[in-house]
Scaffold this active site. Structure first.
Site, PDB file in Angstrom:
ATOM      1  N   GLN A   1      11.144 -14.744   6.461  1.00  0.00           N
ATOM      2  CA  GLN A   1       9.970 -15.669   6.284  1.00  0.00           C
ATOM      3  C   GLN A   1      10.083 -16.155   5.015  1.00  0.00           C
ATOM      4  O   GLN A   1      10.100 -14.408   4.009  1.00  0.00           O
ATOM      5  CB  GLN A   1       8.981 -14.817   6.768  1.00  0.00           C
TER       6      GLN A   1
ATOM      7  N   ARG B   1       1.180  -1.071   0.186  1.00  0.00           N
ATOM      8  CA  ARG B   1       0.098   0.266  -0.234  1.00  0.00           C
ATOM      9  C   ARG B   1       1.379   1.178  -0.206  1.00  0.00           C
ATOM     10  O   ARG B   1       0.180   2.515   0.054  1.00  0.00           O
ATOM     11  CB  ARG B   1      -0.751  -0.049   0.960  1.00  0.00           C
TER      12      ARG B   1
HETATM   13  C1  UD1 Z   1      -2.204  -5.410  11.540  1.00  0.00           C
HETATM   14  C2  UD1 Z   1      -3.249  -6.296  12.550  1.00  0.00           C
HETATM   15  C3  UD1 Z   1      -4.337  -5.817  13.125  1.00  0.00           C
HETATM   16  C4  UD1 Z   1      -4.482  -4.213  13.411  1.00  0.00           C
HETATM   17  C5  UD1 Z   1      -2.906  -3.623  13.084  1.00  0.00           C
HETATM   18  C6  UD1 Z   1      -2.278  -2.540  13.381  1.00  0.00           C
HETATM   19  C7  UD1 Z   1      -2.824  -8.815  11.798  1.00  0.00           C
HETATM   20  C8  UD1 Z   1      -3.473  -9.854  11.024  1.00  0.00           C
HETATM   21  N1  UD1 Z   1      -2.978  -7.749  11.609  1.00  0.00           N
HETATM   22  O1  UD1 Z   1      -2.542  -5.183  10.217  1.00  0.00           O
HETATM   23  O2  UD1 Z   1      -5.329  -6.334  13.566  1.00  0.00           O
HETATM   24  O3  UD1 Z   1      -5.224  -3.840  13.910  1.00  0.00           O
HETATM   25  O4  UD1 Z   1      -1.748  -4.321  12.583  1.00  0.00           O
HETATM   26  O5  UD1 Z   1      -1.462  -1.488  13.201  1.00  0.00           O
HETATM   27  O6  UD1 Z   1      -1.797  -9.275  11.886  1.00  0.00           O
HETATM   28  N2  UD1 Z   1       4.275  -8.878   8.220  1.00  0.00           N
HETATM   29  C9  UD1 Z   1       5.256 -10.217   7.834  1.00  0.00           C
HETATM   30  N3  UD1 Z   1       5.253 -11.020   7.334  1.00  0.00           N
HETATM   31  C10 UD1 Z   1       3.362 -11.224   6.636  1.00  0.00           C
HETATM   32  C11 UD1 Z   1       2.770  -9.817   7.054  1.00  0.00           C
HETATM   33  C12 UD1 Z   1       3.415  -9.527   7.996  1.00  0.00           C
HETATM   34  O7  UD1 Z   1       6.020  -9.406   8.556  1.00  0.00           O
HETATM   35  O8  UD1 Z   1       3.757 -12.060   6.078  1.00  0.00           O
HETATM   36  C13 UD1 Z   1       4.282  -7.679   9.195  1.00  0.00           C
HETATM   37  C14 UD1 Z   1       4.657  -6.483   8.641  1.00  0.00           C
HETATM   38  O9  UD1 Z   1       5.952  -6.323   8.359  1.00  0.00           O
HETATM   39  C15 UD1 Z   1       3.790  -5.477   9.668  1.00  0.00           C
HETATM   40  C16 UD1 Z   1       3.191  -6.103  10.160  1.00  0.00           C
HETATM   41  O10 UD1 Z   1       3.935  -7.731  10.298  1.00  0.00           O
HETATM   42  O11 UD1 Z   1       5.067  -5.054  10.254  1.00  0.00           O
HETATM   43  C17 UD1 Z   1       1.921  -5.937  10.737  1.00  0.00           C
HETATM   44  O12 UD1 Z   1       1.209  -6.629   8.406  1.00  0.00           O
HETATM   45  P1  UD1 Z   1       0.788  -5.228   7.489  1.00  0.00           P
HETATM   46  O13 UD1 Z   1      -0.016  -6.278   6.882  1.00  0.00           O
HETATM   47  O14 UD1 Z   1       0.976  -3.893   7.906  1.00  0.00           O
HETATM   48  O15 UD1 Z   1      -0.706  -5.150   8.661  1.00  0.00           O
HETATM   49  P2  UD1 Z   1      -2.211  -4.932   8.881  1.00  0.00           P
HETATM   50  O16 UD1 Z   1      -3.000  -4.821   7.867  1.00  0.00           O
HETATM   51  O17 UD1 Z   1      -1.840  -3.449   9.222  1.00  0.00           O
HETATM   52 CA    CA Z   2       0.067  -2.147   9.238  1.00  0.00          CA
END
Ligand code: UD1
Ligand code: CA
Length: 471
Positions: free
Chosen positions: A98, A32
């Site tokens: 990952q 995004r």
């Molecule tokens: C996530 C939370 C949501 C929370 C929000 C707060 C989940 C499912 N949802 O949503 O409940 O309100 O953060 O900001 O966790 N990441 C990885 N590997 C992956 C996917 C993500 O390391 O495969 C990391 C991203 O780099 C990031 C974090 O996890 O730092 C959260 O991922 P993101 O996709 O930003 O989740 P949100 O949709 O913001």
């Molecule tokens: Ca996030």
């Protein structure tokens, strides 16, 4: 009170439990953001988002820090290593790769070999740069005091759009987190959100993670599902509601990046004002997080101070000035000017409309006046370059007067050459100094001269056509 990394807004009260690790999730692709730069490396107030999260993690003094990476692995890893070095942490973080970006639950699952060495783990998202030490400290305290298996940091926000919602029972116990994409309209209306920061008992994490299934369009494993799973097994889960909701801001888009920048800047300015700096119009002033400003400095509207900069006491930074990576002494006056990677010593004056470029060391008591440019030059005590000059690759002694419109011709088309003007010399107006060239002590150069040869000490040099008056 002890402080970390030269900043005085994060008091260090180490959490006693040395069995706690911190895991920072930084593997997401950041789609995004619509950017080539990995999301977690986008800067906020001069430092990458990941840096701010690492710094707050370090303040907790955990037994170890793990960083989960997966998108543009090498770039993120190299930056994180540099950040650690800059924080003077000799022990590098543990990087967990990952392999497939299958969601936050999968990111933690991949980290289990690292986590199994610890009793508890604080999980943070690398895209929540405004988290404070105080909240994480309280989160851990709350978790330990209630013997929870998992405790989540939540916040109440006016616009919960995009966040996971915290679903509580009528008695206020947390039941589960529902991601927005899967929320019913009633759940979506809840304004208590998941900040993405948690503390887990590692044993419970191991058990719970096994049961998280793939969900949503992208078939991701949501870490947030673990709360409901642990609860269904009779485990205690808790929630710590932060009183400071803005710290839960998650940066997924450039709009949120700008919001985070504004909040962090406001925090920096408030800290500076409380330590004795006058900021006339905080709404138009921007200061990065590594800037150190002494008491009784006055910052006028529309000023930007970036990078690692230091400003000495009683200096005034006039409106519309931009300073980056500068070291400015005490009682200086800067008026509508640009200063970059340079040093200005006490009681010097710059501007209006001057450009001091990298490698310049100026002062003390120097005046660089209206519309002048100085590059990679040393200008000694009390010297003046008052109007419309270009001084490049020059070594200027003390009490030198450089007349209006003087130019150091430092570039011969191939390389840069040095100009030396020794102490006490007087350079008249509109002089060209064709480098390499040296003007000796107390020499005088007549206005309008083009100097191509060295001028001995105390000599008077004329290098211009004699005036002829014809009638
Ligand atoms: C996530 C939370 C949501 C929370 C929000 C707060 C989940 C499912 N949802 O949503 O409940 O309100 O953060 O900001 O966790 N990441 C990885 N590997 C992956 C996917 C993500 O390391 O495969 C990391 C991203 O780099 C990031 C974090 O996890 O730092 C959260 O991922 P993101 O996709 O930003 O989740 P949100 O949709 O913001
Ligand atoms: Ca996030």
């Amino acid at each position: 009170m002890a402080f970390i990394y030269g900043r005085n807004d994060i008091p260090v009260k180490p959490v006693k439990n040395s069995q706690i690790a911190v895991l920072i999730l930084a593997a997401g692709s950041g789609t995004r953001m619509e950017s080539e730069l990995p999301k977690v490396l986008h800067p906020i107030c001069g430092r990458p988002m990941l840096f701010h999260v690492l710094r707050v993690a370090l303040a907790l003094k955990p037994a170890s820090i793990g960083v989960v990476i997966g998108h543009q692995v090498e770039i993120v890893k190299k930056s994180a290593q540099e950040m650690f070095k800059e924080c003077s942490i000799s022990k590098p973080p543990q990087f967990i790769i990952q392999k497939k970006l299958l969601g936050s639950g999968n990111a933690v699952l991949e980290s289990l070999p690292f986590l199994k060495k610890f009793k508890s783990v604080v999980v943070l998202c690398a895209d929540t740069p405004l988290l404070t030490y105080e909240s994480l400290y309280s989160l851990i305290q709350n978790h330990q005091a209630h013997n929870n298996l998992a405790t989540l940091l939540s916040a109440k926000v006016s616009n919960p759009k995009g966040y996971g919602r915290v679903i509580r029972s009528p008695l206020g116990e947390v039941l589960k987190i529902v991601e927005e994409t899967l929320a019913t309209p009633k759940e979506a209306a809840i304004n208590e959100i998941n900040s993405g920061s948690y503390i887990f008992e590692v044993n419970a994490l191991v058990e719970g993670l096994k049961e998280i299934g793939a969900k949503g369009e992208k078939k991701e494993h949501f870490l947030t599902d673990i709360l409901e799973i642990l609860r269904s097994k009779g485990g205690r889960i808790g929630v710590h509601l932060t009183p400071n909701s803005e710290e839960a801001l998650g940066v997924n888009t450039r709009v949120q990046l700008a919001a985070a920048e504004r909040i962090m800047n406001r925090r920096i300015l408030e800290r500076l004002m409380l330590s004795g700096v006058t900021v006339k119009d905080p709404a138009s002033v921007h200061v990065d997080c590594d800037v150190d400003i002494a008491r009784d400095v006055i910052i006028e509207p529309f000023v930007m101070i970036a990078g690692k900069s230091k400003i000495g006491k009683k200096t005034r930074i006039g409106a519309f000035s931009k300073l980056s990576n500068v070291e400015i002494g005490a009682e200086c006056e800067i008026e509508m000017s640009r200063l970059d990677s340079c040093r200005l010593m006490d009681r010097s004056e710059i501007g209006p409309f001057s450009h001091i470029r990298p490698g310049s060391v100026i002062g003390p008591k120097v005046r660089i006046g209206n519309f002048s440019e100085v590059k990679a030059s040393r200008i000694g005590t009390g010297s003046k370059v008052s109007h419309l000059s270009y001084i490049g690759d020059a070594e200027i002694g003390d009490n030198v007067n450089v007349g209006a419109g003087t130019i150091t011709c430092n570039f011969d088309g191939k390389k840069k050459n040095q100009t030396v003007i020794e102490t006490g010399a007087f350079v008249g107006s509109n002089v060209n100094l064709v480098a390499p060239v040296k003007v000796g002590r107390q020499a005088l150069i007549a206005a309008g001269s083009t100097i191509t040869e060295d001028v001995p000490a105390k000599a008077k040099a004329f290098a211009r056509a004699r005036q002829v008056n014809k009638v």
